[in-house]
Design a protein around this motif. Structure first.
Motif, mmCIF file in Angstrom:
data_model
loop_
_atom_site.group_PDB
_atom_site.id
_atom_site.type_symbol
_atom_site.label_atom_id
_atom_site.label_comp_id
_atom_site.label_asym_id
_atom_site.label_seq_id
_atom_site.Cartn_x
_atom_site.Cartn_y
_atom_site.Cartn_z
ATOM 1 N N ALA A 1 1.009 -1.210 0.192
ATOM 2 C CA ALA A 1 -0.016 0.030 -0.026
ATOM 3 C C ALA A 1 0.749 1.320 0.041
ATOM 4 C CB ALA A 1 -0.925 0.058 1.342
ATOM 5 N N MET A 2 1.816 1.318 0.684
ATOM 6 C CA MET A 2 2.687 2.438 0.907
ATOM 7 C C MET A 2 3.704 2.682 -0.585
ATOM 8 S SD MET A 2 4.429 2.504 4.855
ATOM 9 C CE MET A 2 5.402 3.850 4.275
ATOM 10 N N LEU A 3 3.881 1.429 -1.083
ATOM 11 C CA LEU A 3 4.791 1.741 -2.405
ATOM 12 C C LEU A 3 3.803 2.168 -3.434
ATOM 13 C CD1 LEU A 3 7.579 1.329 -3.429
ATOM 14 C CD2 LEU A 3 6.879 -0.833 -4.230
ATOM 15 N N PHE A 4 2.461 1.761 -3.252
ATOM 16 C CA PHE A 4 1.573 2.078 -4.218
ATOM 17 C C PHE A 4 1.210 3.482 -4.205
ATOM 18 C CE2 PHE A 4 -2.899 3.029 -5.052
ATOM 19 C CZ PHE A 4 -3.095 2.854 -6.491
ATOM 20 N N MET A 5 1.078 4.209 -2.819
ATOM 21 C CA MET A 5 1.026 5.428 -2.878
ATOM 22 C C MET A 5 2.240 6.357 -3.299
ATOM 23 S SD MET A 5 -1.137 5.654 1.004
ATOM 24 C CE MET A 5 -1.116 7.377 0.911
ATOM 25 N N LEU A 6 3.393 5.794 -2.811
ATOM 26 C CA LEU A 6 4.728 6.497 -3.505
ATOM 27 C C LEU A 6 4.641 6.685 -5.014
ATOM 28 C CD1 LEU A 6 7.195 5.325 -0.834
ATOM 29 C CD2 LEU A 6 6.119 7.607 -0.911
ATOM 30 N N PHE A 7 4.394 5.505 -5.558
ATOM 31 C CA PHE A 7 4.340 5.449 -6.991
ATOM 32 C C PHE A 7 3.251 6.291 -7.561
ATOM 33 C CE2 PHE A 7 7.481 2.318 -7.163
ATOM 34 C CZ PHE A 7 7.599 1.737 -8.402
ATOM 35 N N LEU A 8 2.107 6.672 -6.924
ATOM 36 C CA LEU A 8 1.170 7.397 -7.517
ATOM 37 C C LEU A 8 1.352 8.669 -7.409
ATOM 38 C CD1 LEU A 8 -1.750 7.157 -8.538
ATOM 39 C CD2 LEU A 8 -2.637 7.308 -6.384
ATOM 40 N N ASN A 9 2.092 9.287 -6.315
ATOM 41 C CA ASN A 9 2.446 10.495 -5.955
ATOM 42 C C ASN A 9 3.595 11.000 -6.985
ATOM 43 O OD1 ASN A 9 5.415 11.639 -4.221
ATOM 44 N ND2 ASN A 9 3.490 13.065 -4.204
ATOM 45 N N ARG A 10 4.503 10.025 -7.206
ATOM 46 C CA ARG A 10 5.538 10.364 -8.140
ATOM 47 C C ARG A 10 4.902 10.795 -9.474
ATOM 48 N NH1 ARG A 10 10.915 10.020 -7.523
ATOM 49 N NH2 ARG A 10 10.601 8.534 -5.647
ATOM 50 N N GLY A 11 4.278 9.666 -9.786
ATOM 51 C CA GLY A 11 3.541 9.641 -11.352
ATOM 52 C C GLY A 11 2.522 11.057 -11.452
ATOM 53 N N ALA A 12 1.954 11.212 -10.464
ATOM 54 C CA ALA A 12 1.047 12.351 -10.164
ATOM 55 C C ALA A 12 1.719 13.669 -10.408
ATOM 56 C CB ALA A 12 0.071 12.615 -9.387
ATOM 57 N N SER A 13 2.596 13.819 -9.477
ATOM 58 C CA SER A 13 3.384 15.175 -9.497
ATOM 59 C C SER A 13 4.179 15.431 -10.737
ATOM 60 C CB SER A 13 4.378 14.805 -8.392
ATOM 61 O OG SER A 13 4.090 14.973 -7.230
ATOM 62 N N ILE A 14 4.856 14.318 -11.304
ATOM 63 C CA ILE A 14 5.433 14.446 -12.536
ATOM 64 C C ILE A 14 4.516 14.798 -13.857
ATOM 65 C CG2 ILE A 14 6.599 13.174 -14.414
ATOM 66 C CD1 ILE A 14 8.267 11.948 -12.301
ATOM 67 N N PHE B 1 9.116 2.764 -13.580
ATOM 68 C CA PHE B 1 9.994 3.668 -12.799
ATOM 69 C C PHE B 1 10.720 4.815 -13.597
ATOM 70 C CE2 PHE B 1 13.663 4.733 -10.183
ATOM 71 C CZ PHE B 1 13.127 5.132 -8.851
ATOM 72 N N PHE B 2 11.524 4.332 -14.595
ATOM 73 C CA PHE B 2 12.629 4.978 -15.130
ATOM 74 C C PHE B 2 11.906 5.942 -16.284
ATOM 75 C CE2 PHE B 2 15.315 1.510 -13.683
ATOM 76 C CZ PHE B 2 16.292 2.275 -12.862
ATOM 77 N N SER B 3 10.788 5.327 -17.049
ATOM 78 C CA SER B 3 10.261 5.978 -18.167
ATOM 79 C C SER B 3 9.524 7.219 -17.671
ATOM 80 C CB SER B 3 9.318 5.297 -18.617
ATOM 81 O OG SER B 3 8.267 4.549 -18.140
ATOM 82 N N GLN B 4 8.866 7.066 -16.437
ATOM 83 C CA GLN B 4 8.288 8.237 -15.847
ATOM 84 C C GLN B 4 9.097 9.271 -15.334
ATOM 85 O OE1 GLN B 4 5.649 7.098 -12.770
ATOM 86 N NE2 GLN B 4 7.380 6.890 -11.173
ATOM 87 N N ILE B 5 10.472 9.106 -15.504
ATOM 88 C CA ILE B 5 11.173 10.146 -14.855
ATOM 89 C C ILE B 5 12.305 10.669 -16.280
ATOM 90 C CG2 ILE B 5 13.505 10.832 -13.494
ATOM 91 C CD1 ILE B 5 12.281 8.762 -11.567
ATOM 92 N N ILE B 6 12.483 9.676 -17.014
ATOM 93 C CA ILE B 6 13.544 10.051 -18.134
ATOM 94 C C ILE B 6 12.937 10.989 -19.292
ATOM 95 C CG2 ILE B 6 15.110 9.172 -19.891
ATOM 96 C CD1 ILE B 6 16.013 6.919 -17.896
ATOM 97 N N ILE B 7 11.692 10.340 -19.709
ATOM 98 C CA ILE B 7 10.773 10.793 -20.765
ATOM 99 C C ILE B 7 10.492 12.349 -20.251
ATOM 100 C CG2 ILE B 7 8.648 10.699 -22.041
ATOM 101 C CD1 ILE B 7 9.142 7.714 -22.056
ATOM 102 N N PRO B 8 9.761 12.485 -19.174
ATOM 103 C CA PRO B 8 9.370 13.745 -18.827
ATOM 104 C C PRO B 8 10.563 14.675 -18.809
ATOM 105 C CG PRO B 8 8.236 12.080 -17.385
ATOM 106 C CD PRO B 8 9.381 11.486 -18.162
ATOM 107 N N PHE B 9 11.710 14.267 -18.250
ATOM 108 C CA PHE B 9 12.976 15.374 -18.110
ATOM 109 C C PHE B 9 13.466 15.583 -19.471
ATOM 110 C CE2 PHE B 9 17.416 15.937 -17.695
ATOM 111 C CZ PHE B 9 17.461 17.001 -16.703
ATOM 112 N N ILE B 10 13.500 14.964 -20.436
ATOM 113 C CA ILE B 10 13.702 15.108 -21.950
ATOM 114 C C ILE B 10 12.846 16.219 -22.396
ATOM 115 C CG2 ILE B 10 13.961 14.169 -24.263
ATOM 116 C CD1 ILE B 10 14.868 11.541 -23.042
ATOM 117 N N ILE B 11 11.704 16.071 -22.366
ATOM 118 C CA ILE B 11 10.416 17.016 -22.459
ATOM 119 C C ILE B 11 10.564 18.095 -21.858
ATOM 120 C CG2 ILE B 11 8.089 17.478 -22.575
ATOM 121 C CD1 ILE B 11 7.487 14.677 -22.626
#
Length: 336
Positions: A93-106, A184-194
């Motif tokens: 549950a905690m990892l789900f919330m952390l992933f969801l937070n990271r994805g939504a913020s980005i 995990f990597f695509s939701q950081i690398i691709i937005p950073f390139i954009i």
């Protein structure tokens, strides 16, 4: 792939390191909770975000609350020398919330950067991001689209909420773990390139404009640069550390993995700083929010200074009355 099952990877490699990290998270929670509560108060009661086309900003606040809610539990586990909860349900549950937070913020930060990009570089053309900002349902759709990318964290009970590189029973579970790493990597690398692309184009546009048109462009640059700062501090370091950790783990270098795990967990704790840095993005994105926040929570002697620092050359009219005999002259003054 490592098959060493004699090592308890859920225990902290060095207790002192994780005790320090736990206190760092306590500090983040202590600062982040009142900060985000005050931001939420301004958005709802003072700024009325639904009337000021700031729905995306409000969604970032909601995402930050998901993160802040996880910090006390994470700090508690680190204090007890555990990298995860002993309860598999709580762990997932905690990892789900952390992933969801990271994805939504980005997702919402990149949407704001794209909005500034189209307003500056493609001025006069139809800005589809601005159209989306007027539709609250779009935010719901973004959250729903994030769920399929977050669900894999809950598919299987995995060791320390991360079984990739460990012994697996079936190829299905291996695919699930691999998919989670790709997300995990695509939701950081691709937005950073954009983000880098938008920043470069906006800065180039700023250089070509005349003096009279630069105020709006400077604001746009501040918005995308504030998002770059959030990415550089919060997201990129942990992605790099994650790549190193997976490389070490797949090569079964146990001693090196103990170090890589501590570095990765430390940078993950650093990534939780986004709940403290995001309010800077709000101030640069919308001067109305900044004015409402400063006038509500800052003392009077700080209000003028903060308005000047964030104003970026805004003009305000102050009437100064000069009495000469029986005549009053009103002089407009420009605040620098």
């Amino acid at each position: 792939m490592s098959t060493n099952s004699s090592v308890d990877h859920c225990k902290t490699p060095t207790n002192a390191t994780y005790e320090i990290l736990s206190w760092v998270m306590v500090g983040q929670f202590t600062l982040g909770l009142p900060l985000n509560l005050s931001v939420l108060y301004i958005f709802i009661f003072r700024f009325k975000f639904w009337k000021n086309k700031s729905i995306f900003l409000f969604n970032i606040v909601v995402a930050d609350f998901l993160l802040v809610a996880c910090l006390p539990a994470k700090a508690y586990h680190y204090q007890n020398h555990l990298r995860r909860s002993e309860s598999n349900l709580e762990c997932k549950a905690m990892l789900f919330m952390l992933f969801l937070n990271r994805g939504a913020s980005i997702a919402f930060l990149i949407t704001l950067s794209l909005d500034r990009y189209f307003n500056v570089v493609h001025l006069g053309r139809r800005n589809f991001v601005k159209i989306l900002k007027k539709t609250p349902q779009i935010s719901i759709i973004i959250w729903l689209l994030l769920l399929p990318l977050t669900i894999p964290t809950m598919v299987k009970t995995f060791e320390c909420c991360n079984s990739h590189g460990r012994k697996v029973e079936t190829s299905y579970h291996d695919v699930t773990d691999t998919f989670r790493e790709v997300v995990f990597f695509s939701q950081i690398i691709i937005p950073f390139i954009i983000l880098v692309f938008c920043t470069v184009r906006i800065v180039n546009r700023l250089r070509k404009k005349t003096v009279g048109e630069k105020t709006k462009l400077r604001r746009a640059v501040c918005v995308v640069m504030s998002v770059v700062v959030v990415f550089t501090i919060c997201f990129l370091p942990c992605a790099i550390a994650r790549a190193v950790l997976l490389s070490v783990r797949l090569n079964d270098w146990q001693e090196a993995e103990n170090i890589a795990v501590q570095v990765y967990d430390s940078l993950m704790v650093l990534s939780y700083m986004d709940c403290l840095l995001d309010p800077l993005v709000y101030c640069f994105c919308n001067s109305g929010f900044k004015d409402a926040y400063v006038s509500t929570f800052c003392p009077t002697f700080l209000q003028k200074k903060l308005n000047t620092d964030f104003g970026l050359g805004t003009t305000t009219n102050t009437n100064t009355n000069t009495n000469t005999t029986s005549r009053t002259i009103t002089l407009p003054m420009i605040e620098k």
